[in-house]
Scaffold this active site. Structure first.
Site, PDB file in Angstrom:
ATOM      1  CG  HIS A  57      18.646   7.043   3.713  1.00  0.00           C
ATOM      2  ND1 HIS A  57      17.713   6.822   4.680  1.00  0.00           N
ATOM      3  CD2 HIS A  57      18.051   6.734   2.539  1.00  0.00           C
ATOM      4  CE1 HIS A  57      16.597   6.366   4.111  1.00  0.00           C
ATOM      5  NE2 HIS A  57      16.791   6.304   2.819  1.00  0.00           N
TER       6      HIS A  57
ATOM      7  CG  ASP B  19      11.184   1.772   5.743  1.00  0.00           C
ATOM      8  OD1 ASP B  19      10.326   0.882   5.685  1.00  0.00           O
ATOM      9  OD2 ASP B  19      11.910   2.087   4.790  1.00  0.00           O
TER      10      ASP B  19
ATOM     11  CD  GLU C  39      20.362  -1.854  13.557  1.00  0.00           C
ATOM     12  OE1 GLU C  39      19.969  -3.018  13.771  1.00  0.00           O
ATOM     13  OE2 GLU C  39      21.505  -1.584  13.136  1.00  0.00           O
TER      14      GLU C  39
ATOM     15  CD  GLU D  39      19.786  10.994   0.386  1.00  0.00           C
ATOM     16  OE1 GLU D  39      19.503  11.584   1.427  1.00  0.00           O
ATOM     17  OE2 GLU D  39      19.049  10.195  -0.191  1.00  0.00           O
TER      18      GLU D  39
ATOM     19  CB  ALA E 152      16.003   0.212  10.619  1.00  0.00           C
TER      20      ALA E 152
END
Lengths: 181, 181, 181
Positions: free
Chosen positions: C59, C93, C71, C62, C43
């Site tokens: 996530h 992302d 991060e 799951e 991230a």
């Protein structure tokens, strides 16, 4: 042949158009030997920025350097009628700045008629023409009547030319998506 | 069948959707004879601008003129549940204005639930539905909370409908790119 | 392998990238058994918004939950050099927030060199890397030098990575358009 290359800001559309011109025409494509046919780089910017100057300079320095630079901020129709009468290649970079110049200097003219004249001049050209144009309609349109007007006319211009072009390519991150041809 | 036609401002998306409706339905496609099945043009604009009026007028004047105009600025779900119960075709132009109206009048409603209701109504429709919607997320988002909200909801709406549609087409400069179907 | 997933705001690009990672890697693809190879979710946001937190939480929950959250707001190049040395998968992302962070903290650095370093780190990675990035150049660019700069650098970043990536996908309304590979 009329080729339209659409793309966003800094999408690599101009470079892709130039590479396609070089690939198509150095491969022959029924033209005279490379270097024997005229190649025009038509710049529509009134003030050339550093990147545009660097781009033109790179063109000049290429091995097979036979490019002629023409600065045509407004009378693209007349220029095409005059210079498109013999085989060769014309790369127009870019239509969006030309439209911007037209909107600034002649805001009250008949734009659909202007676009129809441009398409007519392109169709009569014996030289292959590659047109670079910005796609500007896929985001939020900032407030303001002038901006709205610009988006409307740019969309109509791109539609008019795409309908008449032999090939249309959308460039995203330097990569081509074939829309036509 | 649910057909989603996405495109930017002045991309030619409405005209492409209309041409596809006419081509598909005048070719037959299991429907009653042309002119014998209802055709609705659903306008979501509250104030129709000149171009929208001209578009509707052109529809009216077409040879096979059997279009009914419905002005549905807000209750698209209810309208679809009522009018989608028999074979025919419904062209909604456009979802983006409908979303804008919803955000203006009912900003605090549950938008994911609204979009799910819309998709449910579309799925239950016996009539073919063609939906025109703007793609607005591919540019810089101007400052402002309302604009950000609009972009978020428009993106979610398009994703929801694209997931449920039978065909999805992106229109650029009047030319189609098939995204699905 | 380097995979670039481009898309607009709320286009579903992150979800599509995640689904492709799961599909590719749970199918095997020469990797150790699922759950035995590292999976990093990188991230780049400095402040995680609710949607990002929800995404990460999904996530985690799951079935096959072996994702590690990292991060990395700025030193993505260093992080990739360190963590890309063994088989596995890395999902970044998104690059656009990373670029935004770089422009905010180090506006005077050599951005072409930074992008070249990033591409070099990606090429040396043994782990598969999936990069999510915004396409922001297809609309009108709002006034302001900082915005113009951001659009320019984002365009150059996407072009650089697209040229080096094994696959490039444009996401529109949650649906993929293959640009490369």
């Amino acid at each position: 042949m009329i080729h339209l290359v659409l793309g966003g800001a800094r999408s690599g559309k101009s470079r892709l158009a130039l590479n396609r011109v070089l690939a198509a025409h150095e491969a022959g494509a029924g033209l005279p030997q490379s270097g024997e046919w005229p190649r025009y780089f038509v710049a529509t910017a009134t003030i050339l920025d550093d990147e545009m100057n660097a781009r033109i300079e790179r063109h000049r320095q290429e091995r097979d350097a036979g490019w002629t630079l023409a600065e045509v901020p407004l009378d693209l129709v007349g220029w095409l009628r005059e210079h498109g009468q013999q085989p060769g290649v014309i790369l127009v970079d870019c239509l969006t700045l030309w439209l911007n110049n037209q909107l600034y200097h002649f805001p009250d003219q008949d734009f659909p008629a202007l676009f129809a004249d441009l398409l007519d001049a392109l169709r009569r050209s014996v030289a292959d023409v590659w047109l670079v144009s910005n796609e500007v309609g896929l985001g939020i349109i900032p407030m303001g009547e002038i901006t709205r007007r610009f988006v409307d006319e740019a969309g109509r211009l791109n539609q008019t030319l795409a309908a008449g072009a032999d090939t249309v390519t959308l460039v995203v991150a330097g990569l081509p998506l074939a829309l036509k041809g």
